[in-house]
Design a protein around this motif. Structure first.
Motif, PDB file in Angstrom:
ATOM      1  N   UNK A 250       0.831  -1.213   0.000  1.00  0.00           N
ATOM      2  CA  UNK A 250       0.000   0.000   0.000  1.00  0.00           C
ATOM      3  C   UNK A 250       0.860   1.255   0.000  1.00  0.00           C
ATOM      4  N   UNK A 251       1.899   1.266   0.818  1.00  0.00           N
ATOM      5  CA  UNK A 251       2.762   2.438   0.897  1.00  0.00           C
ATOM      6  C   UNK A 251       3.568   2.630  -0.383  1.00  0.00           C
ATOM      7  N   UNK A 252       4.025   1.529  -0.941  1.00  0.00           N
ATOM      8  CA  UNK A 252       4.782   1.576  -2.197  1.00  0.00           C
ATOM      9  C   UNK A 252       3.920   2.153  -3.313  1.00  0.00           C
ATOM     10  N   UNK A 253       2.678   1.695  -3.391  1.00  0.00           N
ATOM     11  CA  UNK A 253       1.756   2.222  -4.403  1.00  0.00           C
ATOM     12  C   UNK A 253       1.553   3.718  -4.227  1.00  0.00           C
ATOM     13  N   UNK A 254       1.417   4.160  -2.984  1.00  0.00           N
ATOM     14  CA  UNK A 254       1.207   5.587  -2.708  1.00  0.00           C
ATOM     15  C   UNK A 254       2.371   6.431  -3.209  1.00  0.00           C
ATOM     16  N   UNK A 255       3.585   5.971  -2.940  1.00  0.00           N
ATOM     17  CA  UNK A 255       4.761   6.736  -3.365  1.00  0.00           C
ATOM     18  C   UNK A 255       4.863   6.767  -4.896  1.00  0.00           C
ATOM     19  N   UNK A 256       4.597   5.636  -5.518  1.00  0.00           N
ATOM     20  CA  UNK A 256       4.644   5.602  -6.983  1.00  0.00           C
ATOM     21  C   UNK A 256       3.651   6.586  -7.588  1.00  0.00           C
ATOM     22  N   UNK A 257       2.549   6.830  -6.897  1.00  0.00           N
ATOM     23  CA  UNK A 257       1.520   7.741  -7.409  1.00  0.00           C
ATOM     24  C   UNK A 257       1.859   9.199  -7.153  1.00  0.00           C
ATOM     25  N   UNK A 258       2.358   9.532  -5.946  1.00  0.00           N
ATOM     26  CA  UNK A 258       2.453  10.941  -5.557  1.00  0.00           C
ATOM     27  C   UNK A 258       3.841  11.553  -5.666  1.00  0.00           C
ATOM     28  N   UNK A 259       4.859  10.740  -5.868  1.00  0.00           N
ATOM     29  CA  UNK A 259       6.212  11.284  -5.862  1.00  0.00           C
ATOM     30  C   UNK A 259       6.431  12.273  -6.995  1.00  0.00           C
ATOM     31  N   UNK A 260       7.187  13.327  -6.714  1.00  0.00           N
ATOM     32  CA  UNK A 260       7.562  14.271  -7.768  1.00  0.00           C
ATOM     33  C   UNK A 260       8.931  13.940  -8.355  1.00  0.00           C
TER      34      UNK A 260
END
Length: 460
Positions: free
Chosen positions: A369-379
Motif C-alpha cells: 500500500x505504501x509503495x503504491x502511494x509513493x509511486x503515485x504521488x512522488x515528484x
C-alpha cells in the motif's frame, strides 16, 4: 507534486547503505559455512556479526583476514580485529595479535587501523549507538484504547480448572483499529489455549492508532500472555514438571548460543514465565547480536517507542537496518517509513522506495500500500509510476477494498494518467470513507484541491 503526510511519518539517520534482502546472518549458520570452508559465503555473515559485537565472529573475521578466507589477505586488518576481540575478552585473541605484530608492514598504520575500527565497532561505540539500555517501566497493549474486548471461549475442561497452560501471543493493530498478524510466540502445552485465544483476538477493536498529525498508523509486534491454572495439586505438579523440563532444555540451547532459544527465553522472562537475575533485554540483545532478525526487530521497536528500554532513534534505525538485511519484512517496512519523514534532517524517499519494493515482493500488504502511494504521488521522475501504482494499490485492496489511502492513491494515479473523472471520483470516495472511519480528512481534501486545476482544465 510533493509527498504529503499521507505517506505517513518516519525518522532520521544518515549514511545507511540499503542492500537487498540476504540470507539471515545467524552465527551458527555462518560458523557451519566457515567450518566447511565455504569461506566466500561465510565472510559476509561473519563480518556483519562481528560489527554488531559478536565475540567469536570478531575472532573469525580476524582469522579470515589473516589467511585470506573469503577475502583478500590483509595482515593489518587481521591484527586490528584480533585487538578488538582481545579488548572484548576473547581468550585466544591476545596470543594471536601478539604473534602478528612482527608480520605487520607498519605498526603505526596498524594502530591507526585499529583505532578507526574501534571508533566504529568497539565496545564503547556499540553501547552508544546500538545496545539498548533497560528501563524499569514498560507498557504493552494496555496503552492502546480497546473499544471491544472478547475473552477466549475455552472448552469446559479448561474453564473447570482441569488444566494448567500458558500462551504468549503477538499481534498488530492496523490503521482501522483491527487486530491482524496474530502469531503464537510460545506456549505450553502446545496449542492448548491458542486456537481459542486467536478466535477471541480477531474480534478485538481499538481506537485507530494515529501519529502526531492525526494520520492513522499501524502498531506492530504487541505481545500478551494468557494462562490458566489447574485446581487440583496433582495436575499442578504434573504441569510444573513439564514446564521445568521445557525451560531446562531451552536453557541448554540458550547457553550454547542458539539465537532462537535466546530470544524465546527472553520472552519467558519478559512475561514472568520464569524468573531470572538478568532482564529479558539481555537475552534479546544476545539473540540480536547472534543475528536473529526477530530479536533485532524487537530491539528496534523498543528503542523507537521507549517501552521497556530507553528511547534512542539512532539505535532503532541501526537495528532496523540489521533486521531488514536479514529479510525481516516488517523491519524493512518500518525502516522505509523512517526514511519518508520529510520533516527530519535526513529524508530519503529513494532509500524508502528500495525497501518498500523489497517488502512488496515479499507480499507484505502494508508495504504494498505504501509503495503504491509513493509511486503515485512522488515528484521524483525516477520514482513516479502511476500505472504501477494502480497495479499495487489494487493488489493491496484485496484485504481492505475501501481503504481511504488506497482509494486516494488510485485517484491520484488515474489523474496522473489523464483519467480525471475517475480520479476525482476515487478521491471523493477516499474523503467519504476516511470520514466514516473517523480518520483525518485534511490530507485527502488537500489532494483533491491539488488536482482540481487539472480536472477543471480537462472540462470536469
Amino acid at each position: 507534486m510533493g509527498l504529503k503526510n499521507i505517506c505517513l511519518s518516519l525518522s532520521l539517520v544518515s549514511g545507511l547503505a540499503i542492500t537487498p534482502f540476504s540470507a539471515n546472518a545467524d552465527f551458527e549458520d555462518a560458523k557451519k559455512l566457515y567450518t566447511n570452508k565455504a569461506y566466500d559465503k561465510a565472510f559476509t555473515e561473519i563480518k556483519s556479526l562481528a560489527e554488531m559485537g559478536h565475540l567469536e565472529a570478531q575472532f573469525m573475521l580476524a582469522e579470515s583476514y589473516e589467511h585470506g578466507y573469503g577475502t583478500e589477505q590483509d595482515v593489518t586488518l587481521a591484527y586490528s580485529w584480533y585487538l578488538i576481540a582481545r579488548d572484548n575478552k576473547h581468550p585466544d585473541a591476545k596470543k594471536k595479535y601478539a604473534s602478528l605484530r612482527k608480520s605487520l608492514p607498519s605498526r603505526r598504520e596498524a594502530k591507526e587501523t585499529w583505532r578507526n575500527l574501534d571508533k566504529k565497532f568497539g565496545e564503547n561505540i556499540l553501547k552508544k549507538d546500538l545496545y539498548p539500555v533497560v528501563r524499569p517501566v514498560s507498557f504493552n497493549h494496555a496503552n492502546y484504547v480497546k473499544t471491544v474486548h472478547v475473552e477466549p471461549d475455552y472448552p469446559s475442561f479448561v474453564q473447570d480448572g482441569k488444566v494448567s497452560a500458558w500462551t504468549i501471543m503477538q499481534y498488530d493493530i492496523n490503521e482501522n483499529g483491527r487486530v491482524d498478524n496474530i502469531k503464537v510466540l510460545a506456549s505450553l502445552p502446545k496449542k492448548q489455549l491458542s486456537p481459542y485465544i486467536v478466535e477471541a483476538m480477531e474480534q478485538w477493536r481499538f481506537n485507530p492508532p494515529t501519529d502526531i498529525y492525526g494520520e492513522p498508523r499501524r502498531i506492530e509486534g504487541l505481545t500478551i500472555k494468557y494462562e490458566t491454572t489447574a485446581t487440583k495439586r496433582k495436575q499442578q505438579r504434573k504441569f510444573s514438571s513439564l514446564q521445568e523440563n521445557y525451560v531446562s532444555q531451552m536453557k541448554q540451547y540458550r547457553d550454547l548460543g542458539d539465537s532462537y532459544y535466546q530470544y524465546k527465553y527472553g520472552l519467558l522472562v519478559e512475561h514472568g514465565i520464569v524468573t531470572d537475575d538478568k532482564p529479558a533485554l539481555d537475552y534479546y540483545l544476545a539473540a540480536a547480536i547472534n543475528g536473529y532478525s526477530e530479536a533485532q526487530f524487537k530491539l528496534a521497536q523498543c528503542t523507537l517507542d521507549g517501552s521497556w528500554c530507553e528511547k534512542d532513534q539512532t539505535k532503532a534505525i541501526n537495528w532496523l537496518t540489521h533486521a531488514a538485511k536479514n529479510q525481516h519484512v516488517k523491519a524493512a517496512y518500518r525502516l522505509a517509513m523512517e526514511f519518508l519523514n520529510y520533516e527530519n534532517v535526513v529524508y530519503d524517499p529513494r532509500k524508502a522506495v528500495d525497501l518498500l519494493k523489497l517488502a512488496t515482493l515479499k507480499g507484505y500488504i502494508p508495504a504494498i500500500a505504501q509503495y503504491a502511494s509513493i509511486l503515485a504521488v512522488s515528484d521524483d521522475p525516477e520514482i513516479r509510476n502511476p500505472a504501477d501504482a494502480i497495479k499495487y494499490a489494487e493488489q493491496a485492496r484485496t484485504l481492505d477494498p475501501n481503504n481511504p489511502m488506497l482509494l486516494s492513491t488510485l485517484g491520484i494515479a488515474y489523474s496522473e494518467l489523464g483519467r480525471y473523472e475517475k480520479g476525482e471520483s476515487l478521491l471523493n470516495e477516499a474523503i467519504q470513507e476516511a470520514s466514516r472511519r473517523k480518520w483525518s480528512v485534511d490530507n485527502y481534501l488537500d489532494l483533491l484541491e491539488d488536482y482540481k486545476p487539472s480536472m477543471v482544465a480537462s472540462g470536469l
